[in-house]
Structures are given as C-alpha cells and as structure tokens.
Design an enzyme around this catalytic site. Structure first.
Site, PDB file in Angstrom:
ATOM      1  N   TRP A   1       0.825  -1.416   0.053  1.00 25.62           N
ATOM      2  CA  TRP A   1      -0.188   0.011   0.074  1.00 25.62           C
ATOM      3  C   TRP A   1       0.761   1.364   0.066  1.00 25.62           C
ATOM      4  CZ3 TRP A   1      -0.316   3.875   3.804  1.00 25.62           C
ATOM      5  CH2 TRP A   1      -1.276   4.889   3.611  1.00 25.62           C
TER       6      TRP A   1
ATOM      7  N   GLU B   1      -3.037  -3.096  -2.449  1.00 28.16           N
ATOM      8  CA  GLU B   1      -4.257  -2.237  -1.689  1.00 28.16           C
ATOM      9  C   GLU B   1      -4.750  -0.960  -2.268  1.00 28.16           C
ATOM     10  OE1 GLU B   1      -3.556  -1.925   2.549  1.00 28.16           O
ATOM     11  OE2 GLU B   1      -5.538  -1.202   2.790  1.00 28.16           O
TER      12      GLU B   1
ATOM     13  N   LYS C   1      -6.986   2.880  -2.771  1.00 27.97           N
ATOM     14  CA  LYS C   1      -7.497   3.569  -1.652  1.00 27.97           C
ATOM     15  C   LYS C   1      -8.155   4.612  -2.572  1.00 27.97           C
ATOM     16  CE  LYS C   1      -6.442   6.038   2.555  1.00 27.97           C
ATOM     17  NZ  LYS C   1      -5.380   5.898   3.699  1.00 27.97           N
TER      18      LYS C   1
ATOM     19  N   ASP D   1      -9.908  -2.962   1.332  1.00 29.33           N
ATOM     20  CA  ASP D   1      -9.858  -2.446   2.842  1.00 29.33           C
ATOM     21  C   ASP D   1     -11.305  -1.755   2.603  1.00 29.33           C
ATOM     22  OD1 ASP D   1      -9.763  -0.403   4.760  1.00 29.33           O
ATOM     23  OD2 ASP D   1      -7.639  -0.812   5.109  1.00 29.33           O
TER      24      ASP D   1
ATOM     25  N   HIS E   1     -11.747   2.152   2.376  1.00 31.01           N
ATOM     26  CA  HIS E   1     -11.095   2.858   1.258  1.00 31.01           C
ATOM     27  C   HIS E   1     -11.997   3.032  -0.108  1.00 31.01           C
ATOM     28  CE1 HIS E   1      -6.533   1.652   2.419  1.00 31.01           C
ATOM     29  NE2 HIS E   1      -7.284   2.246   3.357  1.00 31.01           N
TER      30      HIS E   1
ATOM     31  N   HIS F   1      -8.729  -6.281   4.243  1.00 35.71           N
ATOM     32  CA  HIS F   1      -8.570  -5.660   5.482  1.00 35.71           C
ATOM     33  C   HIS F   1      -9.795  -4.973   6.005  1.00 35.71           C
ATOM     34  CE1 HIS F   1      -4.182  -3.706   5.083  1.00 35.71           C
ATOM     35  NE2 HIS F   1      -4.057  -5.289   5.192  1.00 35.71           N
TER      36      HIS F   1
ATOM     37  N   ASP G   1     -11.984   7.153   6.485  1.00 39.96           N
ATOM     38  CA  ASP G   1     -11.175   6.024   6.656  1.00 39.96           C
ATOM     39  C   ASP G   1     -10.500   6.275   8.068  1.00 39.96           C
ATOM     40  OD1 ASP G   1      -9.813   3.711   5.954  1.00 39.96           O
ATOM     41  OD2 ASP G   1      -8.085   4.692   5.290  1.00 39.96           O
TER      42      ASP G   1
ATOM     43  N   ASP H   1     -10.491   3.962  10.651  1.00 38.70           N
ATOM     44  CA  ASP H   1      -9.659   2.794  11.232  1.00 38.70           C
ATOM     45  C   ASP H   1     -10.246   2.780  12.708  1.00 38.70           C
ATOM     46  OD1 ASP H   1      -8.032   1.608   9.363  1.00 38.70           O
ATOM     47  OD2 ASP H   1      -7.205   3.739   9.008  1.00 38.70           O
TER      48      ASP H   1
ATOM     49  N   ASP I   1      -7.456  -4.099   9.948  1.00 36.16           N
ATOM     50  CA  ASP I   1      -6.672  -2.969   9.926  1.00 36.16           C
ATOM     51  C   ASP I   1      -7.305  -1.777  10.790  1.00 36.16           C
ATOM     52  OD1 ASP I   1      -4.991  -1.053   9.281  1.00 36.16           O
ATOM     53  OD2 ASP I   1      -5.486  -0.867   7.149  1.00 36.16           O
TER      54      ASP I   1
HETATM   55  C1  RNT Z   1      -3.866   2.773   4.980  1.00 38.26           C
HETATM   56  C2  RNT Z   1      -4.016   1.193   4.564  1.00 38.26           C
HETATM   57  C3  RNT Z   1      -2.876   0.531   5.027  1.00 38.26           C
HETATM   58  C4  RNT Z   1      -2.346   0.851   6.566  1.00 38.26           C
HETATM   59  C5  RNT Z   1      -1.772  -0.142   7.238  1.00 38.26           C
HETATM   60  C6  RNT Z   1      -0.707   0.518   8.150  1.00 38.26           C
HETATM   61  O1  RNT Z   1      -4.970   3.475   4.665  1.00 38.26           O
HETATM   62  O2  RNT Z   1      -5.281   0.720   5.265  1.00 38.26           O
HETATM   63  O3  RNT Z   1      -3.354  -0.837   5.281  1.00 38.26           O
HETATM   64  O4  RNT Z   1      -3.424   1.068   7.303  1.00 38.26           O
HETATM   65  O5  RNT Z   1      -0.510  -0.690   6.251  1.00 38.26           O
HETATM   66 ZN    ZN Z   2      -5.590  -1.280   5.002  1.00 35.45          ZN
END
Ligand code: RNT
Ligand code: ZN
Length: 418
Positions: free
Chosen positions: A183, A224, A226, A257, A260, A284, A292, A294, A323
């Site tokens: 990523w 990955e 985004k 993810d 994303h 993820h 985003d 998290d 994640d």
């Molecule tokens: C970032 C991505 C990525 C990170 C990690 C730390 O937006 O989601 O996966 O969160 O690699």
């Molecule tokens: Zn991620």
C-alpha cells in the site's frame, strides 16, 4: 445455566432450521485472521525516525503503549491469549528488530532483521503476513513508487524487492504462505494536471519490484487501493481500478480495505465479483466512521455482511486481516474486541441456513426471505459463541476484560507515557 447446557439447547434450535452447530464451530476454528501488530503502538514501529504520515492517523494517547519489540510481543501474547483459535500476525517493515536498535535504511533491510519475529511466530505456531512500509519516512514526504524523482523511486523499488525476500523468509520459517501487501499513500491534495504519468510510474515500479524471482506459492503479493488520504483528498495514484487491473493482469491478489471506498459502497458486495475472476481475494477489515478512520471492528451489519460473503464463497479463498488503530482506548482490548468480533461475525454467517436462503431467492420468495433473515438475528448465537470460547480455553463473554484490567495495572501502567 452452564455453558454446555445452553449450547445443547442452541444446537437443537439451529438443527431445526438445518444448521449444524458442530460443523460451524469446526469451520470457524479453521479460519485464521491476521492480527495487525500496528494496533499495539499506533503504527509507530521501531525506527523512531519520524511521525506517522501518508494521510493516515492514529488519535488518542491511552497510557501504556508498547515502545520496544519486547513490549509489543508481550502485548500481542496477552491479546492472543484471549482470542479463540490459531491466527496469523501481520507485520510492517518499520517493525524490523535491528542489532542494538541501530537504524537500518528501508532499502537495506534483510531477513535477519526479522529473525526475532520469525522465532516469535514459530514458537506460537502462527503464520506471518508482511507489508513494506511506504510512509513515515523522509523519502515518502512527497511520493514513493510514483515519484517523479528517480532516486526516490529507486529507493522505494529496492525496499519492495527487499520485502519480498523477507516475506519469503517468513514463509520458509513458519511453513505457512506469507501475504505481502503493498500500500502506498501517493496522491495529491488538489486537482492534478496529469493523472496518467504518476500511475504509469507506479505501474513501472511494481513491474520492477515483481521482476525478481520468488516462490509464488510462498509469497502471495497483494496490492491495496484507496480512494483518498488526509492531505491527499483529490487524487490517489493507487486507485481501485488501477490495482484491480494490475492484479488481474499479473495474477496478484487484490486487497480490499473496507475503509477505502466511497461511503455507500459495500466491500461485501465486491467479494463475489472478485472471486469470479480470481482464485483468491485479500481483505483489510476495519470500521470507517465518516471517513477512513480505522476504528475498532464491531459486530455490526457491515462486518456481518462481509463475513457472510466470506463463508458463502469459501473461506479458503479469502485472506482475512484486520486493519485499525485506536490509541484512545486500551490497545490490547482493541485487538481482542476487533478479533473476537470478526470471529463472531464469521460464526453468525456459519450459523445461517445459507442454502435454504439461496433457494428462497431463486424462487423469488422475497417476503419469506426477509422474514427469515430478520428472525435469524435473534437466534442464540451467543450460546454457541460462549461454548466455542470454552472449548478453546479462552474466557467467555466479558470475562476476558478482567485479565486486560489486571495487565493494564500490573504491566502497562508501569511503562509511563510514551
Ligand atoms: C492505509 C491502509 C494500510 C495501513 C497499514 C498500516 O490507509 O489501510 O493498510 O493501514 O498498512
Ligand atoms: Zn488497510
């Protein structure tokens, strides 16, 4: 009522709708979830060189954050002792453990810098997943694999190659394939004049990284995408279309993810399409709150919907990782809550009469389907979950929290604020 009795009663209730609880628990214990090390220290890593960057952010300063490899490993052990089943750990290159903590540049990293992690995983029978770290570094201040500066781009290409070697080493040491996920944060705050050139450079950088020979049965490379990052709101080089096409062409894994995509897009809905064209997909699982963000994964509709798709399409075809990074609450509790919730969501999906519901859809009996889906929500999944915890020798219900409180008092509180 004892757990076993409650389980026996639940077993009968599920049997009535054709669901075998024994089979569900068996399958649940076969699904490894990759537990991300970065929840333990707010994505800090051990380089102690720079702040987090790349448009991602951990907020909060709950005391007791792990500051050394030993502390992080101790915390991961504590979390894993409260989570049923055998899982994997997910590491980032910025968590290299160097001799006396000396600084090793990311384009100089070698498997030896991860020897302690390999030993940690091996002793516990855990697989390892891995991520090159393309953020929190002075050379990542503008762009990485899409950089217009050749020296910077080469630096990050070399980092990627080194990480493939490290991933291969992890797979060899653990005997379990390693998913290596790329990523990068590259993008622009405002409207770009040229959307193509950075993507062309990223494409070329990936080609170069992947040109080195490696065992594709041991290292499963994922990419990955985004939609945006903080300070990078208008354009992301590694967009979904970019990586979906790149993965399909090059036989790599696409990693989705669920933080994303645009807020009303559903990652659960994407899984079936991905799996009609690829053998496997990587995930993820996170919780995006308005952006985003998290947040810790909950036992919520979105997570359950993702879990249903994993079960219905075959859990061996989905590489499942979490994640999130919440620094505002006890970090070990965050891991345990997120991991257990993902497992509960999988169990929920396993306890559905999936075949029967598919038939209802096929026969277009939508009233009955809606009725059944809603009634199933109050079936006694909790009794099966408690029994699953019991046979896996981890605390049931909220009982695990006492242990986290003890650990906080006896271990975390003595670390001081970092
Ligand atoms: C970032 C991505 C990525 C990170 C990690 C730390 O937006 O989601 O996966 O969160 O690699
Ligand atoms: Zn991620």
């Amino acid at each position: 009522m004892p757990t076993e009795e409650r389980y026996e009663s639940a077993k009968k209730i599920y049997a009535k709708i054709g669901v075998d609880t024994e089979q569900a628990m068996k399958e649940l214990s076969r699904i490894p979830i990759s537990m991300h090390c970065w929840q333990g220290d707010d994505v800090s890593g051990f380089e102690h060189a720079g702040a987090l960057s790349g448009g991602i952010q951990a907020t909060g300063n709950y005391p007791g954050k792990a500051g050394t490899p030993e502390e992080l490993m101790e915390d991961m052990d504590e979390a894993l002792s409260l989570i049923p089943g055998i899982h994997k750990i997910n590491l980032h290159a910025s968590y290299a453990i160097t001799e006396n903590g000396e600084f090793v540049e990311r384009d100089k990293l070698e498997p030896g810098h991860f020897r302690k992690w390999a030993a940690f995983a091996k002793e516990r029978n855990l697989g390892i997943d891995f991520n090159p770290t393309y953020f929190a570094h002075e050379k990542a201040s503008s762009a990485t694999l899409s950089s217009e500066d050749n020296e910077i781009r080469s630096f990050w290409i070399e980092h990627g190659k080194r990480c493939i070697r490290i991933a291969e080493y992890f797979a060899e040491e653990s005997g379990i394939p390693c998913c290596m996920n790329i990523w990068i944060p590259d993008g622009f705050k405002d409207i770009p004049a040229d959307r193509t050139a950075p993507r062309a450079r990223l494409k070329d950088s990936l080609d170069q990284i992947l040109s080195i020979p490696y065992d594709k049965n041991k290292v499963l490379v994922a990419i990955e995408s985004k939609v945006f990052g903080i300070g990078l709101e208008s354009y992301t080089v590694g967009s979904h279309e970019f990586y979906m096409n790149y993965a399909a062409r090059n036989n790599l894994l696409c990693l989705l993810d669920n933080g994303h995509y645009h807020p009303t897009e559903s990652v659960a809905d994407k899984i079936s399409s991905m799996l009609l064209f690829s053998e496997k997909v990587a995930l993820h699982v996170t919780r995006p709150v308005r952006w985003d963000s998290d947040h810790v994964v909950l036992f919520d509709d979105e997570t359950r919907e993702i879990a249903k798709e994993i079960i219905r399409n075959g859990s061996d075809r989905v590489l499942l990782a979490l994640d999130f990074f919440d620094a505002s609450i006890n970090r070990i509790a965050a891991w345990v809550i997120g991991m257990r919730n993902m497992q509960k969501a999988l169990l929920y999906a396993l306890l559905l009469p999936n075949q029967k519901m598919a038939v209802l859809q096929k026969e277009r009996k939508f009233t009955e389907l809606m009725m059944l889906q809603e009634e199933l929500k109050t079936y006694p999944i909790g009794d099966v979950w408690d029994y699953f915890c019991e046979i896996n020798r981890v605390p049931k219900k909220e009982d695990w929290f006492q242990e986290v409180q003890r650990y906080e008092k006896e271990v975390l509180c003595h670390r001081g604020r970092k």
